[in-house]
Design a protein around this motif. Structure first.
Motif, PDB file in Angstrom:
ATOM      1  N   ILE A   1       0.851  -1.189   0.000  1.00  0.00           N
ATOM      2  CA  ILE A   1       0.000   0.000   0.000  1.00  0.00           C
ATOM      3  C   ILE A   1       0.891   1.245   0.000  1.00  0.00           C
ATOM      4  O   ILE A   1       2.043   1.186   0.442  1.00  0.00           O
ATOM      5  CB  ILE A   1      -0.957   0.034   1.206  1.00  0.00           C
ATOM      6  N   PRO A   2       0.377   2.380  -0.470  1.00  0.00           N
ATOM      7  CA  PRO A   2       1.170   3.614  -0.439  1.00  0.00           C
ATOM      8  C   PRO A   2       1.050   4.319   0.913  1.00  0.00           C
ATOM      9  O   PRO A   2       0.075   4.142   1.641  1.00  0.00           O
ATOM     10  CB  PRO A   2       0.527   4.455  -1.550  1.00  0.00           C
TER      11      PRO A   2
ATOM     12  N   VAL B   1       4.927   1.776   1.017  1.00  0.00           N
ATOM     13  CA  VAL B   1       6.018   2.343   0.217  1.00  0.00           C
ATOM     14  C   VAL B   1       5.706   3.790  -0.139  1.00  0.00           C
ATOM     15  O   VAL B   1       4.548   4.219  -0.132  1.00  0.00           O
ATOM     16  CB  VAL B   1       6.238   1.522  -1.077  1.00  0.00           C
ATOM     17  N   ASN B   2       6.751   4.533  -0.470  1.00  0.00           N
ATOM     18  CA  ASN B   2       6.588   5.945  -0.820  1.00  0.00           C
ATOM     19  C   ASN B   2       6.035   6.127  -2.226  1.00  0.00           C
ATOM     20  O   ASN B   2       5.259   7.052  -2.480  1.00  0.00           O
ATOM     21  CB  ASN B   2       7.936   6.671  -0.718  1.00  0.00           C
TER      22      ASN B   2
ATOM     23  N   THR C   1       8.056   1.192  -7.090  1.00  0.00           N
ATOM     24  CA  THR C   1       7.973  -0.157  -6.530  1.00  0.00           C
ATOM     25  C   THR C   1       7.644  -1.175  -7.614  1.00  0.00           C
ATOM     26  O   THR C   1       8.205  -2.281  -7.640  1.00  0.00           O
ATOM     27  CB  THR C   1       6.915  -0.208  -5.416  1.00  0.00           C
ATOM     28  N   VAL C   2       6.756  -0.829  -8.527  1.00  0.00           N
ATOM     29  CA  VAL C   2       6.438  -1.725  -9.645  1.00  0.00           C
ATOM     30  C   VAL C   2       7.683  -1.974 -10.493  1.00  0.00           C
ATOM     31  O   VAL C   2       7.951  -3.113 -10.913  1.00  0.00           O
ATOM     32  CB  VAL C   2       5.294  -1.142 -10.506  1.00  0.00           C
ATOM     33  N   LYS C   3       8.452  -0.935 -10.750  1.00  0.00           N
ATOM     34  CA  LYS C   3       9.684  -1.104 -11.526  1.00  0.00           C
ATOM     35  C   LYS C   3      10.652  -2.050 -10.811  1.00  0.00           C
ATOM     36  O   LYS C   3      11.302  -2.887 -11.445  1.00  0.00           O
ATOM     37  CB  LYS C   3      10.342   0.262 -11.766  1.00  0.00           C
ATOM     38  N   GLN C   4      10.720  -1.936  -9.483  1.00  0.00           N
ATOM     39  CA  GLN C   4      11.557  -2.830  -8.695  1.00  0.00           C
ATOM     40  C   GLN C   4      11.063  -4.274  -8.800  1.00  0.00           C
ATOM     41  O   GLN C   4      11.854  -5.209  -8.947  1.00  0.00           O
ATOM     42  CB  GLN C   4      11.561  -2.387  -7.228  1.00  0.00           C
ATOM     43  N   LEU C   5       9.750  -4.455  -8.753  1.00  0.00           N
ATOM     44  CA  LEU C   5       9.168  -5.789  -8.853  1.00  0.00           C
ATOM     45  C   LEU C   5       9.413  -6.396 -10.235  1.00  0.00           C
ATOM     46  O   LEU C   5       9.693  -7.596 -10.357  1.00  0.00           O
ATOM     47  CB  LEU C   5       7.671  -5.726  -8.553  1.00  0.00           C
ATOM     48  N   LYS C   6       9.337  -5.576 -11.257  1.00  0.00           N
ATOM     49  CA  LYS C   6       9.605  -6.073 -12.609  1.00  0.00           C
ATOM     50  C   LYS C   6      11.051  -6.543 -12.752  1.00  0.00           C
ATOM     51  O   LYS C   6      11.322  -7.573 -13.376  1.00  0.00           O
ATOM     52  CB  LYS C   6       9.287  -4.984 -13.644  1.00  0.00           C
TER      53      LYS C   6
END
Length: 251
Positions: free
Chosen positions: A131-132, A159-160, A165-170
């Motif tokens: 969640i943000p 997360v901020n 975060t999505v880029k990190q997950l990818k």
């Protein structure tokens, strides 16, 4: 004055001490009364900046209602008594799992919706919820009550920035799926492998910048007059499709 009431710490002495000494992860938001002395406002903003916390200025009557007319002296901290998971540690734990599944919630504001979603996450085996920190419900007593205990079993990470975060997950090998009216029929969705499902805000859906990061979008067909579902209901439908594809013989 030093006071704690439900999900709030209030009063100048209590609030400043909490900001200085406590883990920032326990603080969901800072409410500062409009028109307080500038020196005090600067002190609050300075402490908030160090811990990357959100300050929301609000009229006195709003702060009064938050703490049931306690003596807040212009400062109220919305806090969580529930511990958040660390994202990097959580991803490390999931690195060797066969079908790790992450649910990302884009600004779900209603704590009842968040609690209901966590209950369904527990039922369907979701590994992590993200969640943000801003413009979203955190883990509160209302969320805990609505989740009927699931809050103790489903790791939640704040997360901020959801896009980053999505880029990190990818980079970690996850495929990212989101909800959209023009998406693919969810009944064809195969959630095997490393998957992330993104659910949007109750009224606005997934924010445009985050939507651009989706590898695929999904939609839930509807034949009635109202072409939308409650966020927690839509999440439940999609999570059971996930369960059906990753654990087809579950009983």
């Amino acid at each position: 004055m030093t006071s704690v009431k439900g999900d709030f710490v209030f009063g100048r002495h209590a609030g400043i001490d909490f900001l200085k000494n406590e883990d920032a992860g326990k603080i969901n938001k800072i409410f500062l009364q409009n028109g307080v002395q500038q020196d005090f406002a600067n002190q609050v903003y300075g402490l908030a900046k160090k811990k990357h916390l959100v300050v929301q200025e609000a009229p006195k009557n709003k702060l009064d209602k938050l703490v049931d007319f306690g003596n807040h002296q212009g400062l109220v901290l919305a806090i969580s008594s529930f511990e958040y998971a660390d994202l990097d540690q959580s991803l490390e734990k999931l690195a060797t799992k066969e079908n790790p599944f992450i649910l990302m919630l884009d600004s779900i504001e209603d704590p009842h919706n968040l609690g209901s979603i966590l209950r369904t996450c527990d039922a369907t085996g979701v590994d992590l919820v993200i969640i943000p920190k801003r413009r979203a419900s955190g883990l509160t007593s209302v969320v805990a009550k609505t989740s009927t205990g699931a809050i103790d079993h489903v790791p939640v990470c704040r997360v901020n920035n959801l896009v980053q975060t999505v880029k990190q997950l990818k980079k970690a090998g996850y495929w990212v799926f989101g909800t959209a009216m023009s998406g693919q029929d969810y009944r064809t969705w195969d959630a095997k492998g490393k998957s992330v499902l993104v659910i949007g805000n109750e009224g606005k859906g997934i924010s445009p910048l985050l939507l651009k990061q989706m590898d695929q979008t999904l939609t839930i067909p509807m034949i009635g007059h109202v072409q939308s579902l409650n966020a927690s209901v839509a999440t439940g439908v999609l999570l059971y499709q996930m369960l059906n594809t990753t654990h087809p013989l579950v009983k």
